[in-house]
Structure formats: structure tokens, C-alpha cells
Design an enzyme around this catalytic site. Structure first.
Site, PDB file in Angstrom:
ATOM      1  N   ARG A  98      41.385  40.793  40.492  1.00  0.00           N
ATOM      2  CA  ARG A  98      41.407  39.401  40.055  1.00  0.00           C
ATOM      3  C   ARG A  98      39.982  38.935  39.766  1.00  0.00           C
ATOM      4  O   ARG A  98      39.119  39.011  40.638  1.00  0.00           O
ATOM      5  CB  ARG A  98      42.005  38.538  41.161  1.00  0.00           C
ATOM      6  CG  ARG A  98      42.266  37.114  40.735  1.00  0.00           C
ATOM      7  CD  ARG A  98      42.602  36.278  41.935  1.00  0.00           C
ATOM      8  NE  ARG A  98      43.952  36.559  42.403  1.00  0.00           N
ATOM      9  CZ  ARG A  98      44.927  35.657  42.394  1.00  0.00           C
ATOM     10  NH1 ARG A  98      44.694  34.445  41.964  1.00  0.00           N
ATOM     11  NH2 ARG A  98      46.108  35.954  42.834  1.00  0.00           N
ATOM     12  N   THR A 125      37.853  33.469  36.498  1.00  0.00           N
ATOM     13  CA  THR A 125      39.066  33.028  35.785  1.00  0.00           C
ATOM     14  C   THR A 125      40.317  33.134  36.653  1.00  0.00           C
ATOM     15  O   THR A 125      41.352  32.550  36.319  1.00  0.00           O
ATOM     16  CB  THR A 125      39.304  33.890  34.531  1.00  0.00           C
ATOM     17  OG1 THR A 125      39.599  35.229  34.959  1.00  0.00           O
ATOM     18  CG2 THR A 125      38.083  33.915  33.632  1.00  0.00           C
ATOM     19  N   ASP A 162      49.539  41.286  54.593  1.00  0.00           N
ATOM     20  CA  ASP A 162      48.980  42.057  53.472  1.00  0.00           C
ATOM     21  C   ASP A 162      49.582  43.459  53.482  1.00  0.00           C
ATOM     22  O   ASP A 162      49.300  44.263  54.380  1.00  0.00           O
ATOM     23  CB  ASP A 162      47.453  42.133  53.597  1.00  0.00           C
ATOM     24  CG  ASP A 162      46.829  42.770  52.364  1.00  0.00           C
ATOM     25  OD1 ASP A 162      47.185  43.924  52.051  1.00  0.00           O
ATOM     26  OD2 ASP A 162      46.010  42.128  51.702  1.00  0.00           O
ATOM     27  N   ASP A 191      47.058  46.442  53.462  1.00  0.00           N
ATOM     28  CA  ASP A 191      46.403  46.636  54.764  1.00  0.00           C
ATOM     29  C   ASP A 191      47.365  47.260  55.773  1.00  0.00           C
ATOM     30  O   ASP A 191      46.974  48.126  56.551  1.00  0.00           O
ATOM     31  CB  ASP A 191      45.902  45.294  55.320  1.00  0.00           C
ATOM     32  CG  ASP A 191      44.597  44.868  54.668  1.00  0.00           C
ATOM     33  OD1 ASP A 191      43.951  45.698  53.992  1.00  0.00           O
ATOM     34  OD2 ASP A 191      44.225  43.685  54.842  1.00  0.00           O
TER      35      ASP A 191
HETATM   36  N1  URA Z   1      50.042  40.484  48.687  1.00  0.00           N
HETATM   37  C1  URA Z   1      50.357  40.872  49.951  1.00  0.00           C
HETATM   38  O1  URA Z   1      50.077  41.998  50.355  1.00  0.00           O
HETATM   39  N2  URA Z   1      50.999  39.972  50.743  1.00  0.00           N
HETATM   40  C2  URA Z   1      51.327  38.739  50.340  1.00  0.00           C
HETATM   41  O2  URA Z   1      51.929  37.980  51.112  1.00  0.00           O
HETATM   42  C3  URA Z   1      50.992  38.357  49.024  1.00  0.00           C
HETATM   43  C4  URA Z   1      50.341  39.258  48.218  1.00  0.00           C
END
Ligand code: URA
Length: 207
Positions: free
Chosen positions: A103, A107, A198, A201
Site C-alpha cells: 500500500r 495515496t 493479522d 502474522d
Molecule cells: N488483514 C488481516 O490480516 N486481518 C484483518 O483483519 C484485515 C486485513
């Protein structure tokens, strides 16, 4: 809102285990493979078949086999990698492409940094990305495939926010979306609520 929520009891049970914060990386990865297989069974229901003449130990017969080019599987790096093995377990001859996006901090738009795809002719593609949050990177991944001439694309996610589904519906109304769970919303940090945190992760044990 067009999305297919694959809410088989086994899938719902396994998603709940994945959501639990005490579930460690190994179990998280294994569950993701299992769910991908359960979803993949249904998502591949429309694969074309052809007749094949075979012999059983008893007699000759006409069997069925998958016809045409095999599937292309395209994980969006990096969390999408966790969904590749489940589909390969079902279709070992599928080819695997990879898409990398980041990302842009100014922008906030997704920018392509990696794209390696198998030959595209006559091939159907499934893009895999566990978390459909804003829909920005999934929409960009679909555009990357379309720009290379790919027409038949499905998007397979684990957990989606309504906003992400709506974004894909808007930008790519021709792409069918399959999810294991449709959650409530995004929080101010762009995480899906209730979500599972995440996904990258949790798959790779990073923080
Ligand atoms: N990406 C992720 O890994 N978890 C989220 O909740 C949103 C985007």
C-alpha cells in the site's frame, strides 16, 4: 451484496478455532489448509469433465476426468500463501502464480511489486487471500489478472468485511466471491471485526 458464505458446520467450527487468540501458528496453518480444502471442494464444482475409456480389473468402462487446462491458483502475498496447499491437495496439477502488492503510504492505493503467473490460455483462476478487508488489494489483484487476459476469475477468502465484498462487487461484478465467514465491519485500523487479527502474522509467527 453478492458473496457466497460457505457455512458448512465443519467450516464454522474450524473458523471459530482460528479466531481464538490462543490458537498457535501450527494449528492456525493446519486449520487454514483444512478449511481451504472444504471450501475448494465446493468452489471447483463447475470444473469441466470429459469422458475417458479405462479398464477396471473387471471390465472396460467410460470414466470421467477433468478436462482442459488445470486451474491457476494465485495467492496474494503473503497471507494468501496459507491457502495454496489446501487447493493443491485437491488439484495437484494446478499451477501456482504469485501476486505481491503493497500500500502506497501517500495515496493508500495498492501498488504491484511482484507478479508471476502461469500461462493463461484457457485457464480458470482462483485468487486466494484470507482476509477481505477494504477489498483494495483483492480488487487490484483481480485487475492484474484481467490486464493479462484472464477472464474466468474467482476470489476465495476466509473472512470478509461487508465493505470488502461491496468493493469487489463494484469494481469486478463478474468475479464470484467465496468466503467462510462474513463479519460485521472494519475497525479504525482496517482490521476485520470480530475477525482473527493479522492472518499473515498468525500463519508465519511474526508480529
Ligand atoms: N488483514 C488481516 O490480516 N486481518 C484483518 O483483519 C484485515 C486485513
Amino acid at each position: 451484496m453478492h458473496v457466497q458464505v460457505m457455512d458448512h458446520p465443519l467450516i464454522q467450527h474450524k473458523v471459530t478455532l482460528m479466531r481464538m487468540k490462543e490458537t498457535g501458528s501450527k494449528d492456525f496453518r493446519d486449520l487454514l489448509v483444512e478449511i481451504t480444502m472444504l471450501m475448494g471442494y465446493e468452489i471447483t464444482r463447475d470444473l469441466p469433465l470429459e469422458d475417458v475409456e479405462i479398464e477396471t480389473p473387471i471390465t472396460k468402462m467410460t470414466g470421467k476426468q477433468l478436462s482442459g487446462k488445470q486451474l491457476g491458483i494465485v495467492p496474494v502475498l503473503r497471507a494468501g500463501l496459507g491457502m495454496v496447499q489446501g487447493l493443491l491437495n485437491l488439484i495437484p496439477t494446478a499451477k501456482v502464480g504469485h501476486i505481491g502488492l503493497y500500500r502506497d503510504p501517500k495515496t493508500l492505493k495498492p501498488v504491484e511489486y511482484y507478479c508471476k503467473l502461469p500461462d493463461v490460455q484457457d485457464r480458470d483462476f482462483i485468487i486466494v487471500d484470507p482476509m477481505l478487508a477494504t477489498g483494495g488489494s483483492a480488487a487490484a489483484a483481480i485487475t492484474m489478472l484481467k490486464n493479462r487476459g484472464i477472464k474466468n476469475i474467482k476470489l476465495m477468502c476466509l473472512v470478509a468485511a461487508p465493505q470488502g465484498v461491496q468493493e469487489i462487487n463494484k469494481q469486478h461484478p463478474d468475479v464470484r466471491i467465496f468466503v467462510a465467514a462474513l463479519d460485521d465491519k472494519l475497525n479504525e485500523n482496517g482490521y476485520i471485526v470480530p475477525g482473527l487479527g493479522d492472518a499473515g502474522d498468525r500463519i508465519f509467527g511474526t508480529k
